[in-house]
Design an enzyme around this catalytic site. Structure first.
Site, PDB file in Angstrom:
ATOM      1  N   MET A 129     -76.057  38.841 -34.841  1.00  0.00           N
ATOM      2  CA  MET A 129     -75.863  37.423 -34.553  1.00  0.00           C
ATOM      3  C   MET A 129     -74.384  37.134 -34.475  1.00  0.00           C
ATOM      4  O   MET A 129     -73.633  37.442 -35.382  1.00  0.00           O
ATOM      5  CB  MET A 129     -76.544  36.573 -35.620  1.00  0.00           C
ATOM      6  CG  MET A 129     -78.055  36.740 -35.602  1.00  0.00           C
ATOM      7  SD  MET A 129     -78.875  35.718 -36.806  1.00  0.00           S
ATOM      8  CE  MET A 129     -78.656  34.095 -36.074  1.00  0.00           C
ATOM      9  N   SER A 130     -73.977  36.539 -33.343  1.00  0.00           N
ATOM     10  CA  SER A 130     -72.546  36.354 -33.087  1.00  0.00           C
ATOM     11  C   SER A 130     -72.046  34.985 -33.517  1.00  0.00           C
ATOM     12  O   SER A 130     -70.846  34.713 -33.467  1.00  0.00           O
ATOM     13  CB  SER A 130     -72.286  36.511 -31.584  1.00  0.00           C
ATOM     14  OG  SER A 130     -72.960  35.477 -30.879  1.00  0.00           O
ATOM     15  N   VAL A 168     -74.979  30.460 -29.333  1.00  0.00           N
ATOM     16  CA  VAL A 168     -76.288  29.841 -29.107  1.00  0.00           C
ATOM     17  C   VAL A 168     -77.359  30.883 -28.750  1.00  0.00           C
ATOM     18  O   VAL A 168     -78.514  30.774 -29.187  1.00  0.00           O
ATOM     19  CB  VAL A 168     -76.184  28.724 -28.034  1.00  0.00           C
ATOM     20  CG1 VAL A 168     -75.855  29.284 -26.659  1.00  0.00           C
ATOM     21  CG2 VAL A 168     -77.469  27.919 -27.963  1.00  0.00           C
ATOM     22  N   CYS A 178     -68.062  48.513 -25.445  1.00  0.00           N
ATOM     23  CA  CYS A 178     -68.427  47.974 -26.756  1.00  0.00           C
ATOM     24  C   CYS A 178     -69.943  48.025 -26.960  1.00  0.00           C
ATOM     25  O   CYS A 178     -70.423  48.425 -28.021  1.00  0.00           O
ATOM     26  CB  CYS A 178     -67.919  46.547 -26.885  1.00  0.00           C
ATOM     27  SG  CYS A 178     -68.282  45.824 -28.475  1.00  0.00           S
ATOM     28  N   CYS A 198     -64.111  41.624 -25.054  1.00  0.00           N
ATOM     29  CA  CYS A 198     -65.130  41.746 -26.094  1.00  0.00           C
ATOM     30  C   CYS A 198     -64.502  41.843 -27.489  1.00  0.00           C
ATOM     31  O   CYS A 198     -63.709  42.736 -27.757  1.00  0.00           O
ATOM     32  CB  CYS A 198     -65.940  43.002 -25.806  1.00  0.00           C
ATOM     33  SG  CYS A 198     -67.242  43.332 -26.966  1.00  0.00           S
TER      34      CYS A 198
END
Length: 403
Positions: free
Chosen positions: A1-2, A5, A91, A212
């Site tokens: 989870m970054s 949204v 990444c 990234c």
């Protein structure tokens, strides 16, 4: 989870469907290393708040060391060779769908990992949980008695947001144990789900568009914190006149506007010679020296491990190509080489094909995989007598066999 949204809604949808969900935040860049603005702490806090509201466990993992060795140091080497790498693809390949995948399965004991990417696979989500890990193949061709069908990757329902481009280097093993809950949704609908769920703090955030895990900042000053300046000349491709100086060829990519003082008209980077440090420029954004229709990759990464049967059988295949996310797909012909690399011949010339970027191939809505562009074919620029011919076919080829 970054903390964004998409991953927040992905977790919500999985929870609603009855899965036991654990949220994990990855930290891959040490913001104390340099002076750029980094939002890692805010993002982590946002991800934690979503997990709290969903009543699911929350973990943090750090891959700073792995990111440095497996992504960022390779990125710097590519820049020094005159290429323009794609850190987001690297990444996903090395960190998210390798180190994190192993952490999820082996350490957390998860049956699958899920992300907020807009992509689709040939598996139904429930099938993911029936997978048993099998040691990866060491042979070039699969054992004919191996009956498992490879998992295929397809474009998402929201073609504008589709992120298969960035996932084109991930391993078959990781894809087999991955779920993409947003596969069939549009971005607008995902935002509506987030609003209804009360995720207002993540809805307010801007879409991240920078490198990234490094964020958005001035690229030239950022890269010069890690690479020694190597001043050189801006040289006019058409008449060989020195037009100005630059701090290093690695601060520029093909097709971008060159920052040359005292010029009334804009000039654009059309070629680089890393042996002399010269960066060749030409007037107009659509100069013929920027257009090419052929390239060679390094060993191509096929999502299904093996090249398509049609390509193996005839050594040639028609499909579609892009090297920039969201650029229109272009029809092409692919030729397979003995060493696993491919030549790609496009149906029309494309602006600013760039060594170091990834050539991503599609057949219908299936993403077949990608290979790093190592060598370019000739450009559309045909110099008159006395004019300089472009060098990038040679300079890129000089490093063509590099790993």
């Amino acid at each position: 989870m970054s903390g964004g949204v998409d991953s927040s809604v992905a977790a919500l949808l999985l929870k609603r469907r009855g899965y036991s969900v654990t949220g994990v935040f990855m930290k891959n860049w040490d913001s104390l290393d340099e002076s750029g603005v980094c939002n890692t702490e805010t993002d982590c806090e946002d991800a934690y708040r979503v997990c709290q509201s969903l009543d699911i466990p929350f973990h943090q993992v750090s891959y700073i060391k792995e990111y440095w060795h497996e992504v960022f140091s390779k990125l710097l080497k590519d820049y020094e060779k005159g290429r323009t790498p794609n850190p987001d693809i690297l990444c996903n390949k090395h960190i998210k769908f390798n180190h994190f995948h192993k952490y999820a399965i082996d350490t957390l004991g998860a049956d699958a990992m899920a992300t907020g990417h807009y992509a689709r696979t040939s598996q139904e989500d429930d099938e993911v949980f029936e997978q048993k890990t099998i040691a990866p193949q060491t042979t070039l061709f699969r054992d004919r008695f191996e009956i498992r069908n490879p998992v295929r990757m397809y474009q998402a329902a929201d073609l504008f947001k589709d992120q298969t481009f960035f996932l084109s280097q991930i391993s078959q093993d990781a894809l087999r144990q991955t779920m993409f809950p947003l596969a069939g949704l549009t971005k607008d609908f995902v935002k509506k789900i987030a609003a209804k769920a009360g995720f207002h703090h993540v809805l307010k955030k801007k879409e991240s568009m920078g490198i990234c895990f490094i964020g958005e900042r001035n690229f030239e000053s950022f890269i010069l914190e890690y690479l020694e300046p190597k001043p050189g000349n801006f040289v006019s491709l058409e008449d060989g006149v020195v037009m100005g100086t630059h701090k290093g060829w690695f601060t520029m990519t093909l097709g971008q506007r060159a920052k040359i003082g005292g010029q009334r008209d804009p000039f654009f980077v059309v070629d680089k010679d890393i042996t002399t440090g010269d960066v060749f420029v030409a007037p107009t954004t659509n100069h013929p020296a920027l257009f090419r229709d052929m390239m060679r990759t390094d060993r191509f990464h096929w999502v299904t491990v093996e090249p398509p049967a049609e390509l193996v059988k005839t050594q040639m295949m028609e499909c579609r190509f892009r090297f920039i996310h969201q650029m229109p797909l272009i029809p092409c012909t692919v030729t397979l080489n003995m060493n696993g690399s491919v030549w790609i011949s496009l149906s029309r010339p494309v602006r600013a094909l760039t060594p170091g970027q990834f050539a991503v191939l599609y057949k219908g809505d299936e993403c077949l995989g990608s290979g790093k562009i190592m060598q370019l074919g000739p450009s559309e620029f045909h110099p008159a007598a006395g004019q300089r011919a472009p060098v990038s076919g040679r300079s890129a080829a000089a490093g063509a066999e590099d790993p």
